[in-house]
Design a protein around this motif. Structure first.
Motif, PDB file in Angstrom:
ATOM      1  N   ILE A 148       0.886  -1.162   0.000  1.00 58.78           N
ATOM      2  CA  ILE A 148       0.000   0.000   0.000  1.00 58.78           C
ATOM      3  C   ILE A 148       0.924   1.211   0.000  1.00 58.78           C
ATOM      4  CG2 ILE A 148      -1.751   1.314   1.248  1.00 58.78           C
ATOM      5  CD1 ILE A 148      -2.828  -1.316   2.322  1.00 58.78           C
ATOM      6  N   ALA A 149       0.830   2.015  -1.055  1.00 54.19           N
ATOM      7  CA  ALA A 149       1.764   3.124  -1.255  1.00 54.19           C
ATOM      8  C   ALA A 149       1.163   4.450  -0.818  1.00 54.19           C
ATOM      9  CB  ALA A 149       2.165   3.203  -2.728  1.00 54.19           C
ATOM     10  N   VAL A 150       1.991   5.247  -0.150  1.00 52.95           N
ATOM     11  CA  VAL A 150       1.649   6.615   0.213  1.00 52.95           C
ATOM     12  C   VAL A 150       2.608   7.505  -0.568  1.00 52.95           C
ATOM     13  CG1 VAL A 150       1.562   8.323   2.068  1.00 52.95           C
ATOM     14  CG2 VAL A 150       0.840   5.966   2.504  1.00 52.95           C
ATOM     15  N   GLY A 151       2.040   8.440  -1.344  1.00 52.45           N
ATOM     16  CA  GLY A 151       2.855   9.311  -2.177  1.00 52.45           C
ATOM     17  C   GLY A 151       3.304  10.563  -1.457  1.00 52.45           C
ATOM     18  N   LEU A 152       4.563  10.933  -1.666  1.00 56.27           N
ATOM     19  CA  LEU A 152       5.115  12.174  -1.133  1.00 56.27           C
ATOM     20  C   LEU A 152       5.146  13.223  -2.242  1.00 56.27           C
ATOM     21  CD1 LEU A 152       8.123  10.698   0.903  1.00 56.27           C
ATOM     22  CD2 LEU A 152       5.778  11.117   1.663  1.00 56.27           C
ATOM     23  N   SER A 153       5.326  14.480  -1.890  1.00 60.23           N
ATOM     24  CA  SER A 153       5.244  15.565  -2.867  1.00 60.23           C
ATOM     25  C   SER A 153       6.349  15.529  -3.913  1.00 60.23           C
ATOM     26  CB  SER A 153       5.262  16.918  -2.153  1.00 60.23           C
ATOM     27  OG  SER A 153       6.489  17.101  -1.470  1.00 60.23           O
ATOM     28  N   ASN A 154       7.454  14.846  -3.651  1.00 58.93           N
ATOM     29  CA  ASN A 154       8.546  14.784  -4.617  1.00 58.93           C
ATOM     30  C   ASN A 154       8.487  13.539  -5.508  1.00 58.93           C
ATOM     31  OD1 ASN A 154       9.205  12.984  -2.608  1.00 58.93           O
ATOM     32  ND2 ASN A 154      11.315  13.651  -2.397  1.00 58.93           N
ATOM     33  N   PHE A 162      11.394  13.286   7.647  1.00 61.32           N
ATOM     34  CA  PHE A 162      10.660  13.992   6.601  1.00 61.32           C
ATOM     35  C   PHE A 162      10.775  15.494   6.802  1.00 61.32           C
ATOM     36  CE2 PHE A 162       8.842   9.868   7.279  1.00 61.32           C
ATOM     37  CZ  PHE A 162       8.810   9.353   5.996  1.00 61.32           C
ATOM     38  N   LEU A 163      11.177  16.183   5.752  1.00 62.19           N
ATOM     39  CA  LEU A 163      11.244  17.631   5.745  1.00 62.19           C
ATOM     40  C   LEU A 163       9.869  18.154   5.360  1.00 62.19           C
ATOM     41  CD1 LEU A 163      13.048  20.165   5.969  1.00 62.19           C
ATOM     42  CD2 LEU A 163      13.558  19.872   3.522  1.00 62.19           C
ATOM     43  N   VAL A 164       9.273  18.954   6.245  1.00 60.06           N
ATOM     44  CA  VAL A 164       7.927  19.484   6.030  1.00 60.06           C
ATOM     45  C   VAL A 164       7.943  20.996   6.226  1.00 60.06           C
ATOM     46  CG1 VAL A 164       6.811  17.328   6.768  1.00 60.06           C
ATOM     47  CG2 VAL A 164       7.234  19.133   8.445  1.00 60.06           C
ATOM     48  N   SER A 165       6.927  21.668   5.725  1.00 59.43           N
ATOM     49  CA  SER A 165       6.823  23.111   5.925  1.00 59.43           C
ATOM     50  C   SER A 165       6.403  23.396   7.369  1.00 59.43           C
ATOM     51  CB  SER A 165       5.786  23.703   4.962  1.00 59.43           C
ATOM     52  OG  SER A 165       4.480  23.276   5.337  1.00 59.43           O
ATOM     53  N   GLU A 166       6.534  24.642   7.770  1.00 62.59           N
ATOM     54  CA  GLU A 166       6.079  25.040   9.110  1.00 62.59           C
ATOM     55  C   GLU A 166       4.584  24.759   9.276  1.00 62.59           C
ATOM     56  OE1 GLU A 166       7.341  26.144  11.979  1.00 62.59           O
ATOM     57  OE2 GLU A 166       9.414  26.112  11.294  1.00 62.59           O
ATOM     58  N   GLU A 167       3.809  25.043   8.240  1.00 60.88           N
ATOM     59  CA  GLU A 167       2.360  24.797   8.300  1.00 60.88           C
ATOM     60  C   GLU A 167       2.068  23.307   8.432  1.00 60.88           C
ATOM     61  OE1 GLU A 167      -1.643  25.292   5.550  1.00 60.88           O
ATOM     62  OE2 GLU A 167       0.116  26.527   5.095  1.00 60.88           O
ATOM     63  N   PRO A 213       2.945   2.666  13.945  1.00 62.51           N
ATOM     64  CA  PRO A 213       2.372   1.449  14.547  1.00 62.51           C
ATOM     65  C   PRO A 213       3.297   0.231  14.548  1.00 62.51           C
ATOM     66  CG  PRO A 213       0.730   2.529  13.186  1.00 62.51           C
ATOM     67  CD  PRO A 213       2.044   3.240  12.943  1.00 62.51           C
ATOM     68  N   ALA A 214       4.288   0.193  13.653  1.00 63.10           N
ATOM     69  CA  ALA A 214       5.212  -0.946  13.607  1.00 63.10           C
ATOM     70  C   ALA A 214       6.467  -0.708  14.444  1.00 63.10           C
ATOM     71  CB  ALA A 214       5.604  -1.243  12.160  1.00 63.10           C
ATOM     72  N   GLY A 215       6.582   0.470  15.046  1.00 63.26           N
ATOM     73  CA  GLY A 215       7.735   0.778  15.882  1.00 63.26           C
ATOM     74  C   GLY A 215       8.872   1.491  15.175  1.00 63.26           C
ATOM     75  N   HIS A 216       8.651   1.943  13.932  1.00 61.38           N
ATOM     76  CA  HIS A 216       9.667   2.717  13.230  1.00 61.38           C
ATOM     77  C   HIS A 216       9.727   4.123  13.823  1.00 61.38           C
ATOM     78  CE1 HIS A 216      10.209  -0.390  10.279  1.00 61.38           C
ATOM     79  NE2 HIS A 216       8.929  -0.354   9.950  1.00 61.38           N
ATOM     80  N   ALA A 217      10.941   4.660  13.925  1.00 61.97           N
ATOM     81  CA  ALA A 217      11.135   6.014  14.435  1.00 61.97           C
ATOM     82  C   ALA A 217      10.900   7.000  13.299  1.00 61.97           C
ATOM     83  CB  ALA A 217      12.538   6.167  14.995  1.00 61.97           C
ATOM     84  N   MET A 218       9.868   7.804  13.435  1.00 66.05           N
ATOM     85  CA  MET A 218       9.534   8.816  12.446  1.00 66.05           C
ATOM     86  C   MET A 218       9.973  10.179  12.976  1.00 66.05           C
ATOM     87  SD  MET A 218       8.150   7.197   9.998  1.00 66.05           S
ATOM     88  CE  MET A 218       7.181   5.804   9.505  1.00 66.05           C
ATOM     89  N   GLU A 219      10.480  11.009  12.078  1.00 64.21           N
ATOM     90  CA  GLU A 219      10.940  12.338  12.459  1.00 64.21           C
ATOM     91  C   GLU A 219      10.392  13.351  11.469  1.00 64.21           C
ATOM     92  OE1 GLU A 219      15.172  14.773  12.990  1.00 64.21           O
ATOM     93  OE2 GLU A 219      15.179  12.745  12.164  1.00 64.21           O
ATOM     94  N   LEU A 220       9.882  14.451  11.986  1.00 62.02           N
ATOM     95  CA  LEU A 220       9.453  15.572  11.159  1.00 62.02           C
ATOM     96  C   LEU A 220      10.344  16.753  11.498  1.00 62.02           C
ATOM     97  CD1 LEU A 220       5.570  15.396  11.646  1.00 62.02           C
ATOM     98  CD2 LEU A 220       6.950  14.295   9.872  1.00 62.02           C
ATOM     99  N   ILE A 221      10.902  17.405  10.465  1.00 63.50           N
ATOM    100  CA  ILE A 221      11.715  18.601  10.670  1.00 63.50           C
ATOM    101  C   ILE A 221      11.286  19.676   9.672  1.00 63.50           C
ATOM    102  CG2 ILE A 221      13.720  17.438  11.654  1.00 63.50           C
ATOM    103  CD1 ILE A 221      15.044  17.522   8.874  1.00 63.50           C
TER     104      ILE A 221
END
Length: 129
Positions: A38-44, A65-70, A112-120
């Motif tokens: 099951i694929a989730v698409g990113l903006s790039n 993941f590099l995200v905007s301030e908003e 949910p699977a225990g992967h470390a996710m980071e947003l900056i």
């Protein structure tokens, strides 16, 4: 020749649960489903292809993941509303908070699977001059 990341496979206990968790949190779309993915698409144009495998076979990975301030604000509001445990640092020493590295904001949490996710909001080292 230009080289671009096209997709990566993320192991999950339940591919739908993990894909939906990620897509809902960041306001993204599930873009395709085929075979075990099951694929989730990113903006790039990159897709995160979630695949169900036995829980004992999952090796936790780190995804940043590099995200905007908003986008950060919206995602962080979701993290707080859902009661998702989160930290300002990768070593989980500062729970319930965010960091302000390089003039931006950042947060760590587990999927949910225990992967470390980071947003900056700013790349490490800051934006190029």
């Amino acid at each position: 020749m230009s080289v671009e990341l096209n997709h990566t496979i993320i192991h999950a206990r339940d591919n739908r649960e993990s894909a939906t968790f990620f897509a809902d949190l960041l306001g993204l779309d599930i873009t395709a489903e085929w075979g075990p993915f099951i694929a989730v698409g990113l903006s790039n144009g990159v897709t995160l292809d979630f695949a169900t495998i036995p829980a004992d076979d999952i090796t936790p990975q780190h995804y940043a993941f590099l995200v905007s301030e908003e986008e950060f604000g919206q995602a962080y509001a979701q993290i707080e509303q859902r009661g998702i445990e989160h930290w300002a640092d990768p070593h989980q020493q500062h729970p319930g908070s965010i960091n302000h590295n390089d003039g931006g904001r950042g947060v760590y949490f587990l999927d949910p699977a225990g992967h470390a996710m980071e947003l900056i909001t700013v790349p490490y080292g800051g934006w190029p001059a």
